[in-house]
Design a protein around this motif. Structure first.
Motif, PDB file in Angstrom:
ATOM      1  N   TRP A  64       0.750  -1.104  -0.022  1.00  0.00           N
ATOM      2  CA  TRP A  64      -0.060  -0.031   0.002  1.00  0.00           C
ATOM      3  C   TRP A  64       0.890   1.153   0.076  1.00  0.00           C
ATOM      4  O   TRP A  64       0.403   2.068  -0.597  1.00  0.00           O
ATOM      5  N   HIS A  65       1.992   1.336   0.782  1.00  0.00           N
ATOM      6  CA  HIS A  65       2.949   2.214   0.945  1.00  0.00           C
ATOM      7  C   HIS A  65       3.478   2.478  -0.611  1.00  0.00           C
ATOM      8  O   HIS A  65       3.390   3.778  -1.068  1.00  0.00           O
ATOM      9  N   ASP A  66       4.031   1.595  -1.328  1.00  0.00           N
ATOM     10  CA  ASP A  66       4.611   1.382  -2.573  1.00  0.00           C
ATOM     11  C   ASP A  66       3.659   2.163  -3.664  1.00  0.00           C
ATOM     12  O   ASP A  66       4.126   2.775  -4.348  1.00  0.00           O
ATOM     13  N   ARG A  90      -2.200   7.105   4.194  1.00  0.00           N
ATOM     14  CA  ARG A  90      -2.387   8.323   4.624  1.00  0.00           C
ATOM     15  C   ARG A  90      -2.037   8.267   5.891  1.00  0.00           C
ATOM     16  O   ARG A  90      -2.360   7.334   6.649  1.00  0.00           O
ATOM     17  N   PRO A  91      -1.487   9.585   6.535  1.00  0.00           N
ATOM     18  CA  PRO A  91      -1.085   9.552   7.918  1.00  0.00           C
ATOM     19  C   PRO A  91      -2.180   9.123   8.698  1.00  0.00           C
ATOM     20  O   PRO A  91      -2.069   8.700   9.844  1.00  0.00           O
ATOM     21  N   TYR A  97     -12.099  -1.223  -0.525  1.00  0.00           N
ATOM     22  CA  TYR A  97     -11.413  -0.274  -0.150  1.00  0.00           C
ATOM     23  C   TYR A  97      -9.773  -1.038  -0.552  1.00  0.00           C
ATOM     24  O   TYR A  97      -9.618  -2.116  -0.748  1.00  0.00           O
ATOM     25  N   TYR A  98      -8.823  -0.111  -0.737  1.00  0.00           N
ATOM     26  CA  TYR A  98      -7.396  -0.726  -0.679  1.00  0.00           C
ATOM     27  C   TYR A  98      -7.178  -1.593  -1.926  1.00  0.00           C
ATOM     28  O   TYR A  98      -6.513  -2.581  -1.686  1.00  0.00           O
ATOM     29  N   LEU A  99      -7.849  -1.455  -2.997  1.00  0.00           N
ATOM     30  CA  LEU A  99      -7.535  -2.162  -4.114  1.00  0.00           C
ATOM     31  C   LEU A  99      -5.923  -1.689  -4.652  1.00  0.00           C
ATOM     32  O   LEU A  99      -5.784  -0.602  -4.898  1.00  0.00           O
ATOM     33  N   ALA A 100      -5.087  -2.683  -4.755  1.00  0.00           N
ATOM     34  CA  ALA A 100      -3.581  -2.144  -5.127  1.00  0.00           C
ATOM     35  C   ALA A 100      -3.243  -3.540  -5.976  1.00  0.00           C
ATOM     36  O   ALA A 100      -3.336  -4.647  -5.710  1.00  0.00           O
TER      37      ALA A 100
END
Ligand SMILES: CC(C)(COP(=O)(O)OP(=O)(O)OC[C@H]1O[C@@H](n2cnc3c(N)ncnc32)[C@H](O)[C@@H]1OP(=O)(O)O)[C@@H](O)C(=O)NCCC(=O)NCCS
Length: 136
Positions: A18-20, A25-26, A70-73
């Motif tokens: 997710w970071h890459d 988000r903070p 959410y968070y499709l990556a």
């Protein structure tokens, strides 16, 4: 690609993905989000693996009325080969099994690049405004 529910030993790798891909988000600590989604029976995080390597994720949850994604990556190196669509099909199947009849998702207004993908796989624009409030 093999798709399965992530488990707690997978969450560091998922957070790194997710970071890459720029999804963190903070105000959404990824490890907290991952643990919460995996601990609830109304949600999960599906992981797509090539061999032992996590190359894709999608978080899904059913709130009792709608299904949410959410968070499709997908890892940058594997993009454009159909894996994002495969992850979304797996998310839709999971939600159908939970009894959901409609799936919704939110795209950040700064993430215009991804809108063409969702159009392409049949997700229509909804004429709604989203409001939010932190529950302290
Ligand atoms: C969105 C994302 C998951 C797409 O993954 P992907 O594996 O590259 O997508 P796919 O290869 O499955 O694409 C499926 C189809 O959509 C098309 N497509 C993909 N991205 C597109 C785009 N931005 N605009 C238009 N079409 C697109 C592909 O060409 C493919 O078409 P085809 O069926 O004719 O071959 C990936 O770009 C990603 O991880 N982005 C960063 C994270 C992100 O923004 N996630 C969404 C948060 S809301």
């Amino acid at each position: 690609m093999q798709i399965r529910d992530l488990t707690l030993p997978d969450i560091e790798e998922a957070a790194a993905l997710w970071h890459d891909v720029g999804l963190t988000r903070p105000w959404n600590p990824p490890l907290v989000d991952l643990r919460r989604a995996l601990e609830s029976s109304a949600s999960t995080v599906l992981g797509g693996f090539i061999g032992d390597r996590l190359v894709g994720t999608v978080m899904v949850g059913h709130d009792g009325h709608r299904g949410w994604v959410y968070y499709l990556a997908i890892n940058q190196a594997q993009r454009g080969t159909g894996l994002g669509q495969e992850m979304m099909i797996a998310a839709e199947d999971w939600l159908r099994e939970q009894g959901a009849v409609k799936v919704q998702l939110m795209v950040r207004s700064t993430n215009e690049a991804v809108l063409g993908f969702y159009d392409h796989i049949g997700y229509e624009s909804a004429d709604v405004q989203v409001r939010s409030k932190w529950l302290g």
